[in-house]
Design an enzyme around this catalytic site. Structure first.
Site, PDB file in Angstrom:
ATOM      1  N   GLU A 246     -29.625  54.726  66.259  1.00  0.00           N
ATOM      2  CA  GLU A 246     -30.099  55.972  66.794  1.00  0.00           C
ATOM      3  C   GLU A 246     -29.481  57.051  66.305  1.00  0.00           C
ATOM      4  O   GLU A 246     -29.034  58.083  67.032  1.00  0.00           O
ATOM      5  CB  GLU A 246     -30.405  56.018  68.177  1.00  0.00           C
TER       6      GLU A 246
ATOM      7  N   GLU B 154     -36.218  48.096  68.346  1.00  0.00           N
ATOM      8  CA  GLU B 154     -36.093  48.556  69.950  1.00  0.00           C
ATOM      9  C   GLU B 154     -37.142  48.941  70.522  1.00  0.00           C
ATOM     10  O   GLU B 154     -37.502  50.243  69.932  1.00  0.00           O
ATOM     11  CB  GLU B 154     -34.829  49.129  70.263  1.00  0.00           C
TER      12      GLU B 154
END
Length: 538
Positions: free
Chosen positions: A194, A313
């Site tokens: 991220e 994810e």
């Protein structure tokens, strides 16, 4: 857009739709593949969050971290073994604060602790002894491993959340060298978590990221030059930002990033009071197809066709999920719809957050007992093959349908998801090989060149004319008709561990050419072993 917003708002308030019809026709196009997934399409994650990770006045992680999970719990290995194999992705928010306890590490190898730093935790360390223990579990369970590396090591942070400077690969290099020396099989190394686009807590520019993955690719080629196995490089493990992702592919160049990973949390925060209605809103669910899957597919086609799309994810609701919904049967409506949508857009791997941990684990964090989504994942893995087929459907938007080639057998498997709280659908399944084109029919065609149909001769072709041919059906419902039950029923029978063993997933049988009955708020996998799908036999 205004009209779509109003229609969505109307659904959230009333649950009303004008396009309801209990009789549905599904036409499966078996002549060509729409897309293809990997054998290890179904994937689950292990995260780094320690017990002190809390959101909304709750701390749902317990002892589920990579660093403290009870790896010898008998349910854990059996849950992994049942997939034969299950891909496990090790990663999460704290992975860019993990160092590896190699001999040259100058600091003590300690676990995470509360801190004022990034994400509120200190640096944590994965010891080599713990890595050994993890690999014993993976080998016993036959797991396929994707490991997320620390991509912030060596960088400096600016006040605006940007991290600058080159990645320091020294610690990761020694860790990978140790992994190779022990013969541990890592299928893929993922770089960072991220950090793409605006990032989550931290971000790195696409230009810098490209330089770093080029370095990592060269490192992997060097270290694995004498190895029979060649792991792939996946990145960036972040939220999709079209411009950032395109630049990463362009600047890193041909063959560097083997898989482009993105994350999906499309249900909002774990405290969102509208999660239940979002899950049952077909328009809301479909937004992800355009916003995420389709745009990523186009980005790869235009800027990096050597790469492939992964969902690295996906937990639905971020900040550990929703404690009232994420571990209940209702979540399977979101989860299986996500698997179906992702597969249509050529997504090769879909990693569920998590295998265990938080409110959204496939296994209960405290008892290790499977939650409903575990069985949904297992059914998909066992029944759905690699080839994705296009379908056309009439009737209601509340019935979601996805078709793939059957797993390790002839024919196809159809997934039907009934989002309606009141309508029982009667689904007639037909084969496009026997469909003649003309006006009418009310079919919503996927193919822009074909809009209508005239009549059908047979639902699966010549092989199904015999009434003795049967199909397999796997119907999932919540216990006592409650979609918020933590117990799921398969064909009316509760799925529960039997003497600590994963239960058998036993189908019921029905005549192949009869309509499929799908109850309100239920999910059905239907295997048609004699369906004439030419694309599945090639």
């Amino acid at each position: 857009m205004i009209l779509q917003f109003l229609l969505s708002a109307l659904f959230l308030i009333t649950g009303i739709s004008a396009d309801e019809s209990p009789d549905i026709t599904v036409i499966v196009r078996g002549s060509d593949l729409l897309a293809e997934v990997d054998d290890s399409f179904v994937c689950a994650t292990l995260d780094w969050w320690p017990p002190e990770k809390c959101n909304y006045n709750q701390c749902p992680w317990g002892q589920a971290s990579v660093l403290n999970l009870n790896l010898t719990h008998p349910f854990l290995a059996k849950a992994i073994q049942a997939f034969d194999p299950l891909r496990i992705r090790i990663g999460g928010s704290l992975q860019d604060k993990v160092v590896y306890g190699v001999p040259s590490l100058e600091s003590p190898c300690l676990p995470f602790s509360k801190s004022t730093g990034l994400f509120g935790f200190s640096q944590g360390c994965l010891s080599l002894a713990r890595w050994d223990e993890l690999n014993l579990l993976f080998e016993k369970g036959g797991a396929i491993i994707t490991f997320g590396l620390n991509a912030l090591n060596g960088r400096d942070s600016l006040d605006n959340g940007m991290w600058v400077g080159n990645w320091n690969s020294t610690n990761s290099r020694e860790f990978i060298e140790y992994t190779i020396s022990k013969g541990y099989q890592v299928d893929s190394w993922e770089f960072g978590n991220e950090l793409s686009g605006r990032g989550v807590g931290a971000r790195v520019s696409a230009e810098q990221y490209a330089q770093d993955v080029i370095e990592l690719k060269a490192l992997l080629k060097e270290l694995y030059r004498d190895s029979h196995t060649k792991p792939i490089l996946v990145a960036p493990g972040g939220f999709f930002d079209q411009q950032w992702y395109a630049q990463l592919l362009q600047d890193s160049g041909l063959g560097v990033v083997d898989a482009l990973t993105h994350h999906v949390y499309n249900l909002g925060g774990g405290d969102d009071s509208h999660i239940e209605s979002k899950i049952l809103n077909p328009w809301y669910l479909s937004q992800t197809a355009t916003d995420k899957f389709r745009n990523l597919q186009l980005t790869i086609e235009r800027h990096g066709p050597w790469s492939r799309a992964w969902v690295g994810e996906a937990g639905g609701a971020y900040n550990s999920g929703n404690r009232q919904v994420s571990n209940k049967f209702l979540y399977s409506f979101w989860y299986l719809d996500q698997l179906g949508m992702a597969s249509k857009y050529n997504t090769k791997v879909y990693c569920r957050q998590t295998l265990i941990g938080g409110n959204y684990g496939l296994l209960d964090t405290n008892t290790f007992v499977p939650n409903p989504d575990y069985y949904s994942a297992l059914l998909w893995h066992r029944l759905m093959g690699k080839g994705v087929l296009s379908i056309d459907m009439s009737g209601s938007s509340y019935l979601r349908a996805y078709a793939l080639c059957a797993k390790r057998k002839s024919g196809i498997t159809l997934l039907l998801i009934n989002l309606s709280t009141s309508i029982k659908f009667s689904v007639t399944v037909r084969n496009d090989l026997n469909v003649l084109l003309a006006e009418g029919g009310g079919i919503q065609w996927d193919n822009v060149f074909i809009r209508t149909l005239k009549r059908t001769v047979s639902w699966i072709g010549r092989k199904a004319s015999d009434e003795s041919v049967h199909r397999e059906e796997y119907h999932l419902t919540g216990a006592d008709g409650n979609c918020l039950s933590q117990t799921v029923l398969l064909n009316g029978n509760p799925l529960e561990l039997v003497d600590g063993e994963i239960p058998q997933l036993v189908p019921v049988y029905a005549p192949a050419n009869s309509p499929v009955k799908v109850d309100p708020l239920s999910i059905a996998f239907v295997v048609f072993p004699n369906f004439e799908a030419q694309a599945c036999s090639s």
